[in-house]
Design an enzyme around this catalytic site. Structure first.
Site, PDB file in Angstrom:
ATOM      1  N   GLU A 139       0.859  -1.176   0.000  1.00 25.00           N
ATOM      2  CA  GLU A 139       0.000   0.000   0.000  1.00 25.00           C
ATOM      3  C   GLU A 139       0.904   1.238   0.000  1.00 25.00           C
ATOM      4  O   GLU A 139       1.905   1.280   0.729  1.00 25.00           O
ATOM      5  CB  GLU A 139      -0.889   0.022   1.242  1.00 25.00           C
ATOM      6  N   ASP A 394      -8.978  -5.360  -7.697  1.00 21.53           N
ATOM      7  CA  ASP A 394      -8.327  -4.630  -6.611  1.00 21.53           C
ATOM      8  C   ASP A 394      -7.278  -5.487  -5.896  1.00 21.53           C
ATOM      9  O   ASP A 394      -7.194  -6.694  -6.071  1.00 21.53           O
ATOM     10  CB  ASP A 394      -9.410  -4.179  -5.630  1.00 21.53           C
ATOM     11  N   GLU A 397      -1.484  -6.699  -2.994  1.00 19.36           N
ATOM     12  CA  GLU A 397      -0.279  -6.289  -2.254  1.00 19.36           C
ATOM     13  C   GLU A 397      -0.114  -6.997  -0.910  1.00 19.36           C
ATOM     14  O   GLU A 397       0.903  -6.831  -0.251  1.00 19.36           O
ATOM     15  CB  GLU A 397      -0.333  -4.781  -1.958  1.00 19.36           C
ATOM     16  N   ARG A 444      -4.491  -1.803  -9.696  1.00 18.60           N
ATOM     17  CA  ARG A 444      -3.602  -0.831  -9.063  1.00 18.60           C
ATOM     18  C   ARG A 444      -2.254  -1.452  -8.709  1.00 18.60           C
ATOM     19  O   ARG A 444      -1.261  -0.751  -8.579  1.00 18.60           O
ATOM     20  CB  ARG A 444      -4.238  -0.258  -7.804  1.00 18.60           C
ATOM     21  N   ASP A 461      -5.310   4.703  -4.361  1.00 21.62           N
ATOM     22  CA  ASP A 461      -6.162   5.426  -3.416  1.00 21.62           C
ATOM     23  C   ASP A 461      -5.545   6.751  -2.986  1.00 21.62           C
ATOM     24  O   ASP A 461      -5.020   6.876  -1.873  1.00 21.62           O
ATOM     25  CB  ASP A 461      -6.425   4.567  -2.185  1.00 21.62           C
TER      26      ASP A 461
END
Length: 669
Positions: A139, A394, A397, A444, A461
């Site tokens: 993230e 999505d 990670e 992402r 995000d």
């Protein structure tokens, strides 16, 4: 390629550039060992290395295309390098002669003032020179700036969730040098690029890599093409996507009524994106999705009929999926029974991850049967067959390092390549239905090779603000850095996503963000993690009218975007391009990360600061530029300041462009 030996040293030259130099006084290779300590919490990682030893390999012996290295004459050989070349490409293969080696440092020559780009999708710094970049899928964090209150708050209350400048969903051990070569490390191990010393670039790898790949080309456009060939190219953009914006609403059945408000206001709509098609759960972070990948009929009654009605109106329906299964959903039980989940290392049970007030299991994509099940049953049957034309794929990670995987791979090695496996599962499901180039999923997370699977990136995000390291401007940097490495299509959550503490999306931010998004590969809104607390585009007639106008500009430029998509398929060039890509003789373009070329002929310099009514940007030298809104001509090679009221983002096109008539027509909107 030329490999030249000299007394206890050697030099590798490629494309006329010195890529590697070694001597006893200035060795290029260091080996050692270390003991890593990794703590992870919800995609945020604290990584420390207890370094046991680092040894310079000063003694080299060259024999043809092979080099053996040792600490000193008479010492055991520790590493063997094998060099090979194919025209302007070269490879350095590594053979470890000592099984105790688990750390390696590799130095390549640098030059004062050299610009460096790449590193995957970077958000804070486009030019990497002067900084160190750890490369670990994670993230990015909220705030990403240790000097800000927001980052401090997220670090203190969110277990290190504030992040830092180098944190990214999509790192990649590849860099591009202004000396017109690129270097790629073929390894998924934890790595770091260190560009702080102007005399050399040091690459740290927690293991001995299979190889280092080198590419040299006379022009940057050719170099980008070579990298896109290496990592894979995306299919053309689907025709339906270019008709307008994908409207993101997670309001259950009310989403269809709200979409009608958008249409009635003149919004050009290509799709309705409802993340919550699988249901919601409420947490302290906000409304979270229910992670069980099948239609929730209570939240969306009669959804198949609704999807058919939309399609009749030329509007597609999109959803959401990720690689985890909530423990309180039926798919988790099915996957666990079949042995499809990542397991604990110390017990014969699935490794359950805390995602913040709910827990989930992780499908093990090293298990080919599990990957096939997800691709066929979830992507194919539950999503495409059900009627979805696209989705957000999505996460990717969160794979812990202390896991037991089906193929026996260590978590430290599997972690970075997990997004590639996740992308492959989605792409396999799409291909299995013959929908490649028609279904649009967007990711992402990424790592080397995800380009071959993911048809579209999104920037993750961002905070709903203008902040330097986590706000609106970071998506430009993200598009430029990832685009150089073969990711042709990029977009962002219009208006940002993360609203924590006192950070709230304002009408000003919403207006500026959509002005930028009109000149990207895909327009898509997101209500954010706290929809009711943040400005939405249907909050007021004025805001909705502004949004509608920008979507019509996006749709108007569809012929140009189609041309860029075809160019991406043929050459690998991204839609959003750094200025230097077409103006490599203008050194002033090399570090610019607040403006971009949309194709070769349209320059976009979005307003990314609050309270501005004008904007200054640099126009590359060698051509004249026409300001779209005024028609004024500006000579290249200088900074210009232009009015930038809402609805008129700084926009210029090359004088004499073949698309000049199309570009000048933007002013009529």
């Amino acid at each position: 390629m030329a490999l030249e030996a000299f007394d206890n040293g050697f030099e590798l030259r490629l494309g006329g550039q010195s890529i590697l130099r070694h001597s006893a006084d200035a060795p290029c290779l260091f080996i050692g060992s270390g003991d890593a300590h990794v703590e992870g919490l919800r995609g945020h990682y604290h990584i420390e290395d207890h370094l046991i030893e680092r040894i310079a390999l000063r003694h080299a012996e060259v024999a043809g295309d092979r080099v053996r290295l040792a600490a000193h004459p008479g010492a055991p050989w520790r590493i063997e390098l094998v060099f090979s070349a194919d025209d302007d490409d070269a490879e350095i293969h590594f053979l470890s002669l000592d099984p105790s080696i688990n750390r390696l440092w590799f130095r390549v020559p640098g030059e004062a003032g050299e610009h460096i780009w790449g590193g995957g999708e970077q958000f804070s710094h486009f030019d990497l020179a002067g900084r160190r970049f750890p490369l670990w899928v994670s993230e990015p964090g909220v705030g990403r700036d240790k000097s800000t209150l927001l980052t401090w708050q997220c670090d203190q209350r969110g277990g290190g969730a504030g992040g830092d400048y180098y944190h990214t969903n999509f790192p990649q051990p590849t860099f591009v040098s202004a000396r017109r070569y690129a270097l790629h490390v073929d390894s998924s191990a934890y790595a770091a690029f260190d560009f702080r010393n102007p005399a050399y670039h040091e690459i740290e790898i927690w293991g001995v890599p299979d190889r280092i790949e080198l590419f040299a080309r006379p022009h940057f456009t050719d170099l980008v093409g070579a990298l896109s060939t290496r990592f894979g190219r995306q299919p053309p953009l689907p025709a339906w996507l270019l008709k307008g914006a994908v409207i993101g609403l997670k309001d259950g059945a009310k989403s269809f009524d709200r979409l009608k408000v958008y249409e009635d206001a003149g919004v050009a709509v290509s799709g309705l994106w409802c993340e919550d098609w699988i249901g919601l759960r409420e947490t302290s972070f906000g409304s979270r999705l229910f992670w069980d990948w099948q239609w929730n009929a209570q939240r969306y009654p009669d959804l198949p009929a609704r999807i058919a009605e939309l399609k009749d109106r030329g509007i597609r329906f999109l959803g959401y999926v990720n690689p985890y299964l909530a423990v309180d959903g039926p798919l988790y039980a099915a996957a666990a029974k079949a042995g499809y989940l990542v397991m604990r290392p110390d017990a014969d049970e699935p490794y359950v991850i805390d995602f913040g007030e709910f827990e989930s299991g992780h499908v093990d994509f090293t298990n080919l049967a599990a990957a096939a099940w997800f691709a066929e049953e979830i992507i194919g049957r539950n999503m495409i067959d059900f009627g979805l034309s696209g989705w957000m794929a999505d996460f990717g990670e969160y794979l812990p390092t202390d896991v037991r995987l089906h193929n026996g791979e260590e978590g430290m090695r599997a972690h970075n390549r997990w997004p590639v496996l996740w992308g492959a599962v989605n792409a396999t499901g799409v291909a299995g239905r013959g929908m490649t180039g028609e279904s649009m999923f967007f990711m992402r997370s990424g790592y080397s090779g995800v380009q071959a699977h993911s048809p579209m990136l999104w920037a993750g995000d961002q905070s709903v603000d203008f902040s330097r390291h986590d706000g609106i401007g970071t998506v430009i940097t993200a598009a430029l850095s990832s685009g150089l490495l073969g990711n042709a299509y990029h977009h962002s959550d219009i208006g940002g996503y993360t609203s924590l503490f006192d950070t709230i999306r304002t009408p000003e931010l919403a207006m500026r963000w959509v002005e930028m998004a009109a000149f990207t590969s895909m327009m898509r809104t997101h209500e954010g993690n706290r929809p009711r607390a943040n400005t939405q585009y249907d909050d007021s007639p004025e805001l909705l009218a502004h949004f509608a106008r920008m979507t019509r500009i996006y749709a108007y430029l569809a012929p140009y975007l189609r041309k860029l998509s075809d160019e991406a398929v043929a050459t690998g060039l991204p839609c959003q391009r750094p200025l230097f890509l077409h103006f490599e003789e203008d050194a002033k373009t090399y570090a610019i990360q607040t403006a971009y070329l949309y194709g070769a002929d349209l320059l976009v310099a979005p307003v990314i600061e609050a309270g501005r009514s004008d904007w200054t940007t640099y126009l590359p030298a060698g051509v004249d530029w026409v300001h779209v809104w005024s028609g004024a001509m500006h000579q290249g090679g200088q900074e210009v300041t232009v009015p930038a009221p809402f609805g008129q983002p700084p926009l210029f096109y090359r004088a004499g462009s073949a698309d000049a008539a199309l570009f000048s027509g933007i002013a009529a909107f």
